[in-house]
Design a protein around this motif. Structure first.
Motif, PDB file in Angstrom:
ATOM      1  N   ALA A 188      35.217  41.645  54.936  1.00  0.00           N
ATOM      2  CA  ALA A 188      34.819  42.433  56.208  1.00  0.00           C
ATOM      3  C   ALA A 188      33.993  41.272  57.059  1.00  0.00           C
ATOM      4  CB  ALA A 188      33.912  43.626  56.106  1.00  0.00           C
ATOM      5  N   ALA A 189      34.460  41.172  58.237  1.00  0.00           N
ATOM      6  CA  ALA A 189      33.766  40.405  59.317  1.00  0.00           C
ATOM      7  C   ALA A 189      33.139  41.443  60.380  1.00  0.00           C
ATOM      8  CB  ALA A 189      34.943  39.552  59.940  1.00  0.00           C
ATOM      9  N   SER A 190      32.433  40.756  61.122  1.00  0.00           N
ATOM     10  CA  SER A 190      31.547  41.545  62.121  1.00  0.00           C
ATOM     11  C   SER A 190      32.641  42.418  63.010  1.00  0.00           C
ATOM     12  CB  SER A 190      30.612  40.723  62.872  1.00  0.00           C
ATOM     13  OG  SER A 190      31.474  39.861  63.616  1.00  0.00           O
ATOM     14  N   GLU A 191      33.765  41.752  63.466  1.00  0.00           N
ATOM     15  CA  GLU A 191      34.615  42.615  64.150  1.00  0.00           C
ATOM     16  C   GLU A 191      35.022  43.890  63.714  1.00  0.00           C
ATOM     17  OE1 GLU A 191      37.425  39.351  62.416  1.00  0.00           O
ATOM     18  OE2 GLU A 191      35.387  39.394  63.231  1.00  0.00           O
ATOM     19  N   HIS A 192      34.972  44.222  62.296  1.00  0.00           N
ATOM     20  CA  HIS A 192      35.368  45.550  61.773  1.00  0.00           C
ATOM     21  C   HIS A 192      34.228  46.468  61.611  1.00  0.00           C
ATOM     22  CE1 HIS A 192      37.983  42.150  59.649  1.00  0.00           C
ATOM     23  NE2 HIS A 192      38.705  43.007  60.280  1.00  0.00           N
ATOM     24  N   LEU A 193      32.958  45.817  62.239  1.00  0.00           N
ATOM     25  CA  LEU A 193      31.710  46.819  61.906  1.00  0.00           C
ATOM     26  C   LEU A 193      31.935  48.190  62.602  1.00  0.00           C
ATOM     27  CD1 LEU A 193      28.788  47.018  60.764  1.00  0.00           C
ATOM     28  CD2 LEU A 193      28.059  45.987  62.671  1.00  0.00           C
ATOM     29  N   ASP A 194      32.349  48.171  63.789  1.00  0.00           N
ATOM     30  CA  ASP A 194      32.388  49.793  64.415  1.00  0.00           C
ATOM     31  C   ASP A 194      33.185  50.699  63.607  1.00  0.00           C
ATOM     32  OD1 ASP A 194      30.781  48.589  66.415  1.00  0.00           O
ATOM     33  OD2 ASP A 194      32.281  48.422  67.837  1.00  0.00           O
TER      34      ASP A 194
ATOM     35  N   MET B 142      34.144  50.248  60.448  1.00  0.00           N
ATOM     36  CA  MET B 142      33.380  50.607  59.208  1.00  0.00           C
ATOM     37  C   MET B 142      32.388  51.808  59.317  1.00  0.00           C
ATOM     38  SD  MET B 142      32.949  46.805  57.599  1.00  0.00           S
ATOM     39  CE  MET B 142      32.034  47.039  56.286  1.00  0.00           C
ATOM     40  N   CYS B 143      31.578  51.785  60.265  1.00  0.00           N
ATOM     41  CA  CYS B 143      30.597  52.770  60.683  1.00  0.00           C
ATOM     42  C   CYS B 143      31.127  54.019  60.773  1.00  0.00           C
ATOM     43  CB  CYS B 143      29.749  52.391  61.842  1.00  0.00           C
ATOM     44  SG  CYS B 143      28.636  50.890  61.349  1.00  0.00           S
ATOM     45  N   GLU B 144      32.446  54.085  61.338  1.00  0.00           N
ATOM     46  CA  GLU B 144      33.255  55.263  61.622  1.00  0.00           C
ATOM     47  C   GLU B 144      33.426  55.897  60.673  1.00  0.00           C
ATOM     48  OE1 GLU B 144      37.438  55.675  63.861  1.00  0.00           O
ATOM     49  OE2 GLU B 144      35.980  54.571  65.199  1.00  0.00           O
ATOM     50  N   ILE B 145      34.076  55.140  59.607  1.00  0.00           N
ATOM     51  CA  ILE B 145      34.461  55.650  58.268  1.00  0.00           C
ATOM     52  C   ILE B 145      33.305  55.958  57.310  1.00  0.00           C
ATOM     53  CG2 ILE B 145      35.380  55.114  56.054  1.00  0.00           C
ATOM     54  CD1 ILE B 145      37.372  53.213  57.678  1.00  0.00           C
ATOM     55  N   THR B 146      32.265  55.389  57.773  1.00  0.00           N
ATOM     56  CA  THR B 146      31.068  55.891  56.884  1.00  0.00           C
ATOM     57  C   THR B 146      30.459  57.245  57.489  1.00  0.00           C
ATOM     58  OG1 THR B 146      30.308  53.685  56.580  1.00  0.00           O
ATOM     59  CG2 THR B 146      28.497  55.194  56.409  1.00  0.00           C
ATOM     60  N   ASP B 147      30.471  57.365  58.921  1.00  0.00           N
ATOM     61  CA  ASP B 147      30.137  58.638  59.369  1.00  0.00           C
ATOM     62  C   ASP B 147      31.265  59.861  58.874  1.00  0.00           C
ATOM     63  OD1 ASP B 147      27.928  57.530  60.666  1.00  0.00           O
ATOM     64  OD2 ASP B 147      29.140  57.330  62.723  1.00  0.00           O
ATOM     65  N   GLN B 148      32.562  59.682  58.781  1.00  0.00           N
ATOM     66  CA  GLN B 148      33.230  60.629  58.173  1.00  0.00           C
ATOM     67  C   GLN B 148      33.014  60.816  56.834  1.00  0.00           C
ATOM     68  OE1 GLN B 148      37.078  58.605  58.392  1.00  0.00           O
ATOM     69  NE2 GLN B 148      37.064  58.502  60.748  1.00  0.00           N
ATOM     70  N   ALA B 149      32.530  59.784  56.088  1.00  0.00           N
ATOM     71  CA  ALA B 149      32.173  60.212  54.626  1.00  0.00           C
ATOM     72  C   ALA B 149      30.673  60.992  54.476  1.00  0.00           C
ATOM     73  CB  ALA B 149      32.040  58.846  53.837  1.00  0.00           C
TER      74      ALA B 149
ATOM     75  N   CYS C  53      29.884  40.445  50.882  1.00  0.00           N
ATOM     76  CA  CYS C  53      30.172  41.290  49.803  1.00  0.00           C
ATOM     77  C   CYS C  53      30.908  42.711  50.337  1.00  0.00           C
ATOM     78  CB  CYS C  53      28.909  41.466  48.942  1.00  0.00           C
ATOM     79  SG  CYS C  53      27.886  42.614  49.816  1.00  0.00           S
ATOM     80  N   ALA C  54      31.474  42.872  51.607  1.00  0.00           N
ATOM     81  CA  ALA C  54      31.897  44.115  52.148  1.00  0.00           C
ATOM     82  C   ALA C  54      33.338  43.681  52.073  1.00  0.00           C
ATOM     83  CB  ALA C  54      31.508  44.451  53.408  1.00  0.00           C
ATOM     84  N   TYR C  55      34.266  44.569  51.188  1.00  0.00           N
ATOM     85  CA  TYR C  55      35.776  44.286  51.148  1.00  0.00           C
ATOM     86  C   TYR C  55      36.440  45.699  51.929  1.00  0.00           C
ATOM     87  CZ  TYR C  55      35.047  40.635  47.931  1.00  0.00           C
ATOM     88  OH  TYR C  55      34.679  39.380  47.439  1.00  0.00           O
ATOM     89  N   LEU C  56      37.473  45.378  52.498  1.00  0.00           N
ATOM     90  CA  LEU C  56      38.182  46.455  53.260  1.00  0.00           C
ATOM     91  C   LEU C  56      39.656  46.618  52.616  1.00  0.00           C
ATOM     92  CD1 LEU C  56      37.543  45.120  56.867  1.00  0.00           C
ATOM     93  CD2 LEU C  56      36.177  46.902  55.561  1.00  0.00           C
ATOM     94  N   ALA C  57      40.112  47.704  52.488  1.00  0.00           N
ATOM     95  CA  ALA C  57      41.430  48.032  52.194  1.00  0.00           C
ATOM     96  C   ALA C  57      42.218  48.200  53.405  1.00  0.00           C
ATOM     97  CB  ALA C  57      41.672  49.398  51.530  1.00  0.00           C
ATOM     98  N   VAL C  58      43.292  47.429  53.709  1.00  0.00           N
ATOM     99  CA  VAL C  58      43.817  47.284  55.109  1.00  0.00           C
ATOM    100  C   VAL C  58      45.474  47.338  55.045  1.00  0.00           C
ATOM    101  CG1 VAL C  58      44.304  45.960  57.069  1.00  0.00           C
ATOM    102  CG2 VAL C  58      42.096  45.852  55.793  1.00  0.00           C
ATOM    103  N   GLU C  59      46.008  48.261  55.694  1.00  0.00           N
ATOM    104  CA  GLU C  59      47.402  48.369  55.765  1.00  0.00           C
ATOM    105  C   GLU C  59      47.989  48.480  57.222  1.00  0.00           C
ATOM    106  OE1 GLU C  59      49.728  50.422  52.251  1.00  0.00           O
ATOM    107  OE2 GLU C  59      49.517  51.909  53.987  1.00  0.00           O
TER     108      GLU C  59
END
Length: 170
Positions: free
Chosen positions: A6-12, A14-21, A51-57
């Motif tokens: 993950a990079a900083s441009e993914h942060l928003d 990531m937070c959206e998915i965290t809020d869903q969880a 150390c943050a990894y994203l599953a991307v498709e």
């Protein structure tokens, strides 16, 4: 599906998915992740540490997790017994986006975490979850993790909260 750091441009996102969880856990009447963790700052720290990894498709982030290679203070004391002694990797903050659940994404993230751990020379991977988080416990069982006992989180806003520790020998 590919996995990227993950990079900083993914942060928003990531937070959206965290809020869903967090919403899903709240609907399950669980107090897990209801006290401000994980926060934007936690994910930002993970991004900075790499150390943050994203599953991307197809350019879409479907899920994410943090992969750690340093000992977790919460894992030092367990009511039960870990499967192994010594060094281990751990996975934390495993989230799958709404609309993507039930499609094997968590299982593929676990498998990728196992690969990262093997490549780094670890013999096992540890993780924890809330005692009543049955969807995560099913996913952990399916991925080959074994329940090892109860532990209490150390530090942060969930300090003292009970979790079940799981371990997978690689």
């Amino acid at each position: 599906m590919e996995f990227i750091v993950a990079a900083s441009e993914h942060l928003d996102r990531m937070c959206e998915i965290t809020d869903q969880a967090k919403s899903q856990l709240r609907r399950l009447s669980l107090d897990q992740w209801q006290k401000g963790y994980p926060s934007r700052q936690v994910w930002l720290s993970d991004i900075q540490k790499g150390c943050a990894y994203l599953a991307v498709e197809d350019g879409e982030i479907l899920g994410m997790f943090a992969f750690q290679t340093t000992p977790d203070p919460s894992y030092q004391v367990i009511e039960g017994r870990w499967l192994t002694d010594g060094a281990y990797a751990s996975m934390h903050r495993v989230c799958v986006a709404d609309g993507c659940k039930g499609k094997g994404i968590a299982g593929r993230m676990f498998a990728y975490g196992f690969l990262l751990a093997k490549e780094a020379g670890f013999l096992s991977v540890k993780i924890d979850t809330h005692p009543e988080n049955l969807p995560m416990q099913r996913a952990l069982d399916k991925a080959g993790f074994k329940a090892c006992g109860r532990l209490r989180l150390v530090g942060g806003c969930e300090d003292g909260d009970v979790r079940i520790g799981f371990e997978k020998i690689l």
